[in-house]
Scaffold this motif. Structure first.
Motif, PDB file in Angstrom:
ATOM      1  N   TYR A  72       1.492  61.139 -35.732  1.00 54.72           N
ATOM      2  CA  TYR A  72       0.012  60.218 -34.613  1.00 54.72           C
ATOM      3  C   TYR A  72      -0.799  61.173 -34.556  1.00 54.72           C
ATOM      4  O   TYR A  72      -1.170  62.390 -34.137  1.00 54.72           O
ATOM      5  CB  TYR A  72       1.316  61.377 -33.153  1.00 54.72           C
ATOM      6  N   GLU A 328       0.363  48.437 -28.973  1.00 53.16           N
ATOM      7  CA  GLU A 328       1.304  49.046 -28.407  1.00 53.16           C
ATOM      8  C   GLU A 328       1.538  50.062 -29.406  1.00 53.16           C
ATOM      9  O   GLU A 328       1.830  51.292 -28.500  1.00 53.16           O
ATOM     10  CB  GLU A 328       2.627  48.181 -27.972  1.00 53.16           C
ATOM     11  N   PRO A 329       1.525  50.033 -31.021  1.00 53.00           N
ATOM     12  CA  PRO A 329       1.821  51.051 -31.530  1.00 53.00           C
ATOM     13  C   PRO A 329       1.321  52.215 -31.605  1.00 53.00           C
ATOM     14  O   PRO A 329       1.544  53.330 -31.600  1.00 53.00           O
ATOM     15  CB  PRO A 329       1.955  50.684 -32.631  1.00 53.00           C
ATOM     16  N   TYR A 331       0.274  53.303 -28.411  1.00 54.98           N
ATOM     17  CA  TYR A 331       0.339  54.769 -27.089  1.00 54.98           C
ATOM     18  C   TYR A 331       1.949  55.666 -27.401  1.00 54.98           C
ATOM     19  O   TYR A 331       2.062  56.129 -27.123  1.00 54.98           O
ATOM     20  CB  TYR A 331       0.447  53.728 -25.682  1.00 54.98           C
ATOM     21  N   ALA A 332       2.548  55.250 -29.113  1.00 54.64           N
ATOM     22  CA  ALA A 332       3.621  55.890 -30.012  1.00 54.64           C
ATOM     23  C   ALA A 332       3.133  57.641 -29.509  1.00 54.64           C
ATOM     24  O   ALA A 332       3.756  58.330 -29.176  1.00 54.64           O
ATOM     25  CB  ALA A 332       3.760  55.289 -31.113  1.00 54.64           C
ATOM     26  N   LEU A 335       2.773  59.136 -25.920  1.00 55.71           N
ATOM     27  CA  LEU A 335       4.840  58.383 -25.328  1.00 55.71           C
ATOM     28  C   LEU A 335       5.961  59.682 -26.154  1.00 55.71           C
ATOM     29  O   LEU A 335       6.119  60.133 -25.148  1.00 55.71           O
ATOM     30  CB  LEU A 335       5.427  57.861 -25.596  1.00 55.71           C
ATOM     31  N   HIS A 336       5.367  59.853 -27.248  1.00 54.71           N
ATOM     32  CA  HIS A 336       6.026  61.126 -28.348  1.00 54.71           C
ATOM     33  C   HIS A 336       5.775  62.090 -26.830  1.00 54.71           C
ATOM     34  O   HIS A 336       6.564  63.658 -27.057  1.00 54.71           O
ATOM     35  CB  HIS A 336       5.641  61.074 -29.535  1.00 54.71           C
TER      36      HIS A 336
END
Ligand SMILES: Cc1cc2nc3c(=O)[nH]c(=O)nc-3n(C[C@H](O)[C@H](O)[C@H](O)COP(=O)(O)OP(=O)(O)OC[C@H]3O[C@@H](n4cnc5c(N)ncnc54)[C@H](O)[C@@H]3O)c2cc1C
Length: 425
Positions: A72, A328-329, A331-332, A335-336
């Motif tokens: 990330y 969307e990816p 935001y990974a 979110l993590h």
């Protein structure tokens, strides 16, 4: 004096307010249908003089290489950089040395601290509900070497008169009871007690509502400024897209990432580049399941912030031009961070969270660009990068001071528009 302020983000609206307080007539021009539709819309909500620092940090090149392989990454290249972006990056890497970093950081902390004072004065004068809180920042370390490296920042902050202290994990847990200190693998933390939090968009719209009926104020929404009409060394009027113009005794440019293109038309080269970031606004009672203040995850460079009935998670930086798409990816990572730090935030709320992206108006060296530029009555208040909410009220005040010929409360040299002259523009 009739002053035209360009741009109704947090910088333009606070500037309009400061100028009205000084007795000027003000016309505020905004291209969008409402205020705070740009970078000021859903930022991480941190008002953090203590975290004010340039991205152009010594060792940036090594860090950037490391981030290329991170799951990330805090910084990524979203597309192949064009020539203008390459030039901007070159300037940033040139500024990433100890002397420039130290000078810029001092200036940014001074402006952030002054800005917090001006925000407190404004809060006392006008009742604006922006879900604000004054409980400091907790910086969280997941690796031991981060905590050790931060000691140097604490020393630097102490020299600048900014409070900051290491705290043990029990103290952290008591201060932030919903934080999963053990589960997230937190090994150390720092508390920066002078920092604050709040919703930048609510503040901006609330302040605009508060000045809407002031004598001498005019707001032009859905109106794009397309150029400056000059006579000799002075701006005479601002041209509007679609025709027409507004006569001005002075013009203040608060156009965020729109600044470079606009000013180029007036023959000014100003290196303000868009650095994309993302945020989640989670519909959940922060006191029940999220932070009571703001936590800054040093590993991922992500902030998780109390906004009362919502939790704001913001961060990541991407060089992607003016693209504001929201795949969307991206935001990974956010979110993590929220799942590991605050596991009691319901999954349903994460699904429903508003996905947002915005473009930070970045200068290559860090400090914003404040002051008179080339023409006698043209002033810049732009390039606030990652810290525009933190620096807004102070930047507005010093801009009003400069226009009035008063000496601002802080040293303005590090913010001068002229500092880029002779370095390729
Ligand atoms: C993900 C993310 C997280 C962040 N977190 C924080 C944080 O926690 N704390 C903090 O202090 N800062 C934070 N920031 C930075 C902060 O949001 C920005 O520095 C700040 O919002 C910049 O404000 P601005 O008014 O200069 O720009 P903007 O809000 O973008 O306003 C500029 C305005 O100018 C208008 N405009 C542009 N061109 C024209 C034209 N030609 N004519 C008329 N109008 C025009 C635009 O429509 C826009 O409304 C964050 C930013 C991002 C993206």
């Amino acid at each position: 004096m009739h002053v035209v302020v360009l741009g109704a983000g947090v910088i333009g609206v606070t500037t309009a307010h400061a100028l009205l307080d000084d007795g000027h007539e003000v016309t505020l021009i905004e291209a969008e249908e409402g205020p705070a539709c740009g970078a000021s819309h859903a930022n991480a909500g941190q008002i953090s003089p203590a975290l004010s620092a340039p991205w152009a940090v010594p060792g940036l090149a090594t860090k950037a290489v490391g981030w290329m392989f991170a799951q990330y990454p805090p910084l990524r290249l979203g597309k192949v950089p064009d020539l203008a972006t390459l030039g901007w990056l070159l300037r940033m890497f040139r500024a990433a040395n100890a002397a420039d970093y130290d000078r810029s950081k001092r200036a940014m902390v001074a402006l952030g601290t002054y800005s917090r004072e001006r925000l407190a004065a404004l809060r006392a004068a006008l009742p604006i509900d922006y879900a604000g809180a004054q409980r400091g920042t907790f910086v969280l370390f997941r690796k031991r070497d981060q905590a050790a490296a931060y000691e140097r920042d604490l020393d630097a902050l102490a020299q600048l008169g900014v409070a900051g202290m290491r705290i043990d994990l029990d103290t952290l847990q008591r201060a932030e009871p919903n934080l999963d200190v053990a589960g997230a693998g937190i090994v150390g933390a720092v508390h920066l007690p002078g920092d604050e939090t709040g919703d930048c968009r609510r503040f901006t719209t609330g302040l605009l509502d508060a000045i809407a009926d002031r004598t001498g104020f005019r707001l032009l929404l859905s109106t794009r400024a397309s150029g400056l009409q000059t006579a000799g060394d002075r701006v005479r009027a601002v041209s509007l897209e679609g025709g027409g113009s507004i006569a001005a005794d002075a013009v203040i440019c608060c156009l965020g990432v729109g600044s470079s293109a606009f000013l180029r038309m007036a023959g000014l080269s100003v290196p303000v580049a868009p650095l994309k970031g993302y945020s989640l606004t989670i519909p959940a009672d922060s006191a029940a399941v999220g932070p009571l203040s703001t936590v800054s995850d040093e590993t991922y460079k992500v902030g998780v912030t109390y906004l009362r009935d919502r939790i704001r998670v913001g961060g990541t930086a991407e060089l992607a031009g003016f693209d504001t798409s929201r795949p969307e990816p991206r935001y990974a990572g956010l979110l993590h961070v929220v799942r590991t730090l605050f596991p009691t935030v319901p999954e349903k709320a994460l699904e429903q969270a508003e996905r947002w992206s915005g473009l930070r108006p970045m200068t290559p060296d860090g400090p914003p660009i404040l002051g008179q530029a080339r023409l006698d009555n043209l002033f810049l208040n732009t390039g606030h990068g990652t810290l525009g909410w933190t620096m807004a009220c102070g930047s507005a005040s010093v801009t009003a001071d400069l226009l009035a010929g008063r000496r601002p409360a802080i040293d303005m040299a590090p913010f001068s528009p002229l500092r880029f002259a002779g370095r390729g523009g």
